[in-house]
Write a protein that holds these residues in place. Sequence first.
Motif, PDB file in Angstrom:
ATOM      1  N   LYS A 323       0.829  -1.208   0.000  1.00  0.00           N
ATOM      2  CA  LYS A 323       0.000   0.000   0.000  1.00  0.00           C
ATOM      3  C   LYS A 323       0.864   1.258   0.000  1.00  0.00           C
ATOM      4  O   LYS A 323       0.510   2.264  -0.628  1.00  0.00           O
ATOM      5  CB  LYS A 323      -0.952  -0.017   1.196  1.00  0.00           C
ATOM      6  CG  LYS A 323      -2.064  -1.069   1.085  1.00  0.00           C
ATOM      7  CD  LYS A 323      -3.001  -1.016   2.273  1.00  0.00           C
ATOM      8  CE  LYS A 323      -4.201  -1.936   2.093  1.00  0.00           C
ATOM      9  NZ  LYS A 323      -3.839  -3.352   2.005  1.00  0.00           N
ATOM     10  N   GLN A 324       1.989   1.214   0.715  1.00  0.00           N
ATOM     11  CA  GLN A 324       2.872   2.374   0.746  1.00  0.00           C
ATOM     12  C   GLN A 324       3.405   2.678  -0.652  1.00  0.00           C
ATOM     13  O   GLN A 324       3.426   3.834  -1.087  1.00  0.00           O
ATOM     14  CB  GLN A 324       4.030   2.136   1.712  1.00  0.00           C
ATOM     15  CG  GLN A 324       4.986   3.311   1.833  1.00  0.00           C
ATOM     16  CD  GLN A 324       4.330   4.575   2.355  1.00  0.00           C
ATOM     17  OE1 GLN A 324       3.424   4.514   3.178  1.00  0.00           O
ATOM     18  NE2 GLN A 324       4.775   5.733   1.888  1.00  0.00           N
ATOM     19  N   LYS A 325       3.823   1.655  -1.366  1.00  0.00           N
ATOM     20  CA  LYS A 325       4.309   1.858  -2.735  1.00  0.00           C
ATOM     21  C   LYS A 325       3.199   2.399  -3.623  1.00  0.00           C
ATOM     22  O   LYS A 325       3.429   3.255  -4.482  1.00  0.00           O
ATOM     23  CB  LYS A 325       4.838   0.540  -3.305  1.00  0.00           C
ATOM     24  CG  LYS A 325       6.168   0.106  -2.713  1.00  0.00           C
ATOM     25  CD  LYS A 325       6.649  -1.208  -3.329  1.00  0.00           C
ATOM     26  CE  LYS A 325       7.978  -1.642  -2.732  1.00  0.00           C
ATOM     27  NZ  LYS A 325       8.441  -2.946  -3.284  1.00  0.00           N
ATOM     28  N   ALA A 326       1.985   1.895  -3.424  1.00  0.00           N
ATOM     29  CA  ALA A 326       0.854   2.359  -4.226  1.00  0.00           C
ATOM     30  C   ALA A 326       0.561   3.830  -3.968  1.00  0.00           C
ATOM     31  O   ALA A 326       0.268   4.590  -4.905  1.00  0.00           O
ATOM     32  CB  ALA A 326      -0.388   1.512  -3.905  1.00  0.00           C
ATOM     33  N   LEU A 327       0.663   4.258  -2.710  1.00  0.00           N
ATOM     34  CA  LEU A 327       0.399   5.665  -2.382  1.00  0.00           C
ATOM     35  C   LEU A 327       1.466   6.563  -2.988  1.00  0.00           C
ATOM     36  O   LEU A 327       1.154   7.613  -3.579  1.00  0.00           O
ATOM     37  CB  LEU A 327       0.329   5.842  -0.866  1.00  0.00           C
ATOM     38  CG  LEU A 327       0.041   7.269  -0.374  1.00  0.00           C
ATOM     39  CD1 LEU A 327      -1.257   7.804  -0.965  1.00  0.00           C
ATOM     40  CD2 LEU A 327      -0.021   7.301   1.158  1.00  0.00           C
ATOM     41  N   GLU A 328       2.718   6.180  -2.857  1.00  0.00           N
ATOM     42  CA  GLU A 328       3.800   6.994  -3.419  1.00  0.00           C
ATOM     43  C   GLU A 328       3.668   7.094  -4.937  1.00  0.00           C
ATOM     44  O   GLU A 328       3.887   8.161  -5.524  1.00  0.00           O
ATOM     45  CB  GLU A 328       5.150   6.393  -3.025  1.00  0.00           C
ATOM     46  CG  GLU A 328       5.455   6.517  -1.531  1.00  0.00           C
ATOM     47  CD  GLU A 328       6.762   5.860  -1.148  1.00  0.00           C
ATOM     48  OE1 GLU A 328       7.684   5.825  -1.998  1.00  0.00           O
ATOM     49  OE2 GLU A 328       6.886   5.367  -0.009  1.00  0.00           O
ATOM     50  N   LYS A 329       3.308   5.995  -5.570  1.00  0.00           N
ATOM     51  CA  LYS A 329       3.150   6.007  -7.023  1.00  0.00           C
ATOM     52  C   LYS A 329       1.977   6.890  -7.436  1.00  0.00           C
ATOM     53  O   LYS A 329       2.050   7.630  -8.422  1.00  0.00           O
ATOM     54  CB  LYS A 329       2.932   4.581  -7.539  1.00  0.00           C
ATOM     55  CG  LYS A 329       2.796   4.508  -9.056  1.00  0.00           C
ATOM     56  CD  LYS A 329       2.583   3.077  -9.539  1.00  0.00           C
ATOM     57  CE  LYS A 329       2.426   3.031 -11.053  1.00  0.00           C
ATOM     58  NZ  LYS A 329       2.201   1.642 -11.536  1.00  0.00           N
ATOM     59  N   ALA A 330       0.883   6.841  -6.675  1.00  0.00           N
ATOM     60  CA  ALA A 330      -0.291   7.650  -6.998  1.00  0.00           C
ATOM     61  C   ALA A 330       0.035   9.142  -6.927  1.00  0.00           C
ATOM     62  O   ALA A 330      -0.376   9.927  -7.794  1.00  0.00           O
ATOM     63  CB  ALA A 330      -1.439   7.317  -6.046  1.00  0.00           C
ATOM     64  N   VAL A 331       0.785   9.557  -5.906  1.00  0.00           N
ATOM     65  CA  VAL A 331       1.174  10.967  -5.794  1.00  0.00           C
ATOM     66  C   VAL A 331       2.049  11.367  -6.980  1.00  0.00           C
ATOM     67  O   VAL A 331       1.884  12.442  -7.564  1.00  0.00           O
ATOM     68  CB  VAL A 331       1.907  11.225  -4.465  1.00  0.00           C
ATOM     69  CG1 VAL A 331       2.460  12.648  -4.425  1.00  0.00           C
ATOM     70  CG2 VAL A 331       0.982  10.982  -3.274  1.00  0.00           C
TER      71      VAL A 331
END
Length: 741
Positions: A323-331
């Motif tokens: 989830k952390q990787k997904a959030l960073e990628k989304a930003v």
Amino acid sequence: MGRAEERRARQKGARRAKRAAKSGGIRRFFTWKWVLGYVLGFCALLIGAFFVLYLWVDVPPANAAAKAEANIYKYSDGTIMAKTGDVNRESVPLSKIPKKVQHTFVAAENKDFFSDSGVSFTGTARGLINTALGRGKQGGSTITQQYVKNYYLSQEQTVSRKLKELVISLKVDQQKSKDYILAGYINTSYYGRGAYGIQAAARAYYDKDVEDLSVQQGAYLASVLQSPSQYDWSAAGPNGKRLVKARWNYVLDNMVEKDWLPKSEREGMKFPVPIEPRPIPGLDGQAGYFVDSAKKELYKAGVDENEFEAGGWTVTLNIDRKKQKALEKAVRTELTDKLDPKKRKVDGDAQVGAVSVDPKSGGVVAMYGGAGATEHWTNNATRSDYQPASTFKPLILASALENGSATQDGTPITASTIYDGTSRRPVKGSDTAFAPPNEDNKSYGPISVQKAMNNSVNSVFAQMAVDVGLSKVKDTAMDLGMDGRVDNGFDVRPAMSLGVMGASPKQMAGVYATLDNHGKTVTPAIVKSAEKGDERPQLPDPVNGQSISRGAADSVTSVLTGVVDDGTGQAVRQQGQAVAGKTGTSDDNKSAWFSGYTPDLVTSVGMFGEGEKKQVSLKGTAGGGRVNGGGFPAQIWAAYTKTALSGQKASKFDLDTDMGAAVKPPPSPSTSDTSESPSSSPSASESTSESPSSSPSASESTSESPTSSPSGSPSDDASPSAPDPSSSSSAEGGFLRRDQQ
């Protein structure tokens, strides 16, 4: 005989007599009795001196270097995220070290450790002689002596240090158990690769926790202690590899000899080649934000700051790596890749903060604090100096439902209650004059609470806050997790209905997680557990108590699904997935928000205009116009949530309510009905008046000026998508539109 010959004879006799006298004197002093006496006397002198030394030398406190340890921070799956401290050491209790791995160290260094007195007198004597003769470091010490040297003394090679080592080792062996000494030795020894202690070594050489080490791997770590630099497999030459393999075999053979390892098991063992060295994780990127937030939580929970900073703690966070990787990628994909600070100054002022929470556990599963703690130290996820704007409106409705509030004419406030949505309509029943404009000064006339929430109608919620009672609204907001301090801008006045107080994405994630969790209090927690040896501080339960009733919470959730389906949050709609949420855009466009949730995940995304020592407008970011909550924040939310929930079956809210967009709505007022003001709402004729000059403007704010410098990255366009008029109002949830004040 002549005189000359006589004289010579006399001289010769005198010499013989002299020699005889001399020889008789020496013999008197060097008879075997005298020699034995000398030896016994010397031994007595040594014993007496040692006795005095034994009484004089105490077991000292541990040296600073031996106590220095790193603090280890891990993701929820146990993967190391970061290490802090000058010494890469993490002490572990002996109970965590497999028994056979313990035996590898004894087999390598001191086979008779469990039965000896703690010292090797022959080894120590040899060491003393070689040290006195300047021959440098010598072996022959027991495990106890090596532990004493590591933990209590220094590494200097002097006669006095060796004598102290001998005395202290005897005392430690008498005062402490063998298990205590073995644990101390294994945890204080240096293994190479910057690793002190077996836990750090297990990570450095095999990327494992110590409890997962095999006996083969333990034997290698026990072997490498003899010469860490020479025996590190990745750096060793042919001779070093040959020597460490021979040492490894020696260790295992000794274990068989001591019956610690079956011979049949030993024969099938292969040398466990270590992994290549890797850098110790630091505080770059988001890790610095995680570490700082974790420490604050632990100190708040009662962990002593000085003790914690001394090191030795293992802190496991709730952060989920996927989830952390997904959030960073989304930003990155939804915003920072579109920014170009060199081309547009405003792009360099744009900051993003986001927090994602599991509403069932209260754990912070992902967090975005900014460009990186080493570039932008202020954590945008926890800063509370920007206005949450219209994301505050659901709290007004929650307070109305929780308190059973009614309009000015006594009609109970529900999702279908009709209010006057005229822009700049003065609120009634307030001692303070207030007439807020709607976005673009648009007037809606008679409008239901549901539609007013969908379109974020300021005039409706300003009146509702007064109807409920401003103090009651504040109390509900605080119960849900907001900071109610006046110095944080939370002043009891009608303008608070526009969300003019300060709030952080973490706070708003907690508020919305509480709504998602049917009113059960959720206080987002980044720390899952913390331990130092056998010490485990009691952390507060992130889900504890009931903030508001389930009926009130579920009703707000039901209403917020309409914001996603038919209102300003349409950008976050996902096929088949129930979504509830609210957009927010502050006065002067200094902040923009989207806080939303599914049954399984709550995320709040805030976007902030941060100039030098002051808040600035986000207008023009990425080459667009006004930045609305339904634009970049909602797009980041949508991209993140889609990835974070990928692979999971779409879920629906389990709501205990009979109102809101998640249930079949009552018929909307007909066109003819809108010409008359319903009895439950203020009259339409009153709604057209302009706000008095004395009334506070919607721009009232108490936000503080940021102190850290902004960071940005490249972009293009970012205008929010327009609402889809054909979208339906179902609990399936949806995504975006433009927001207002």
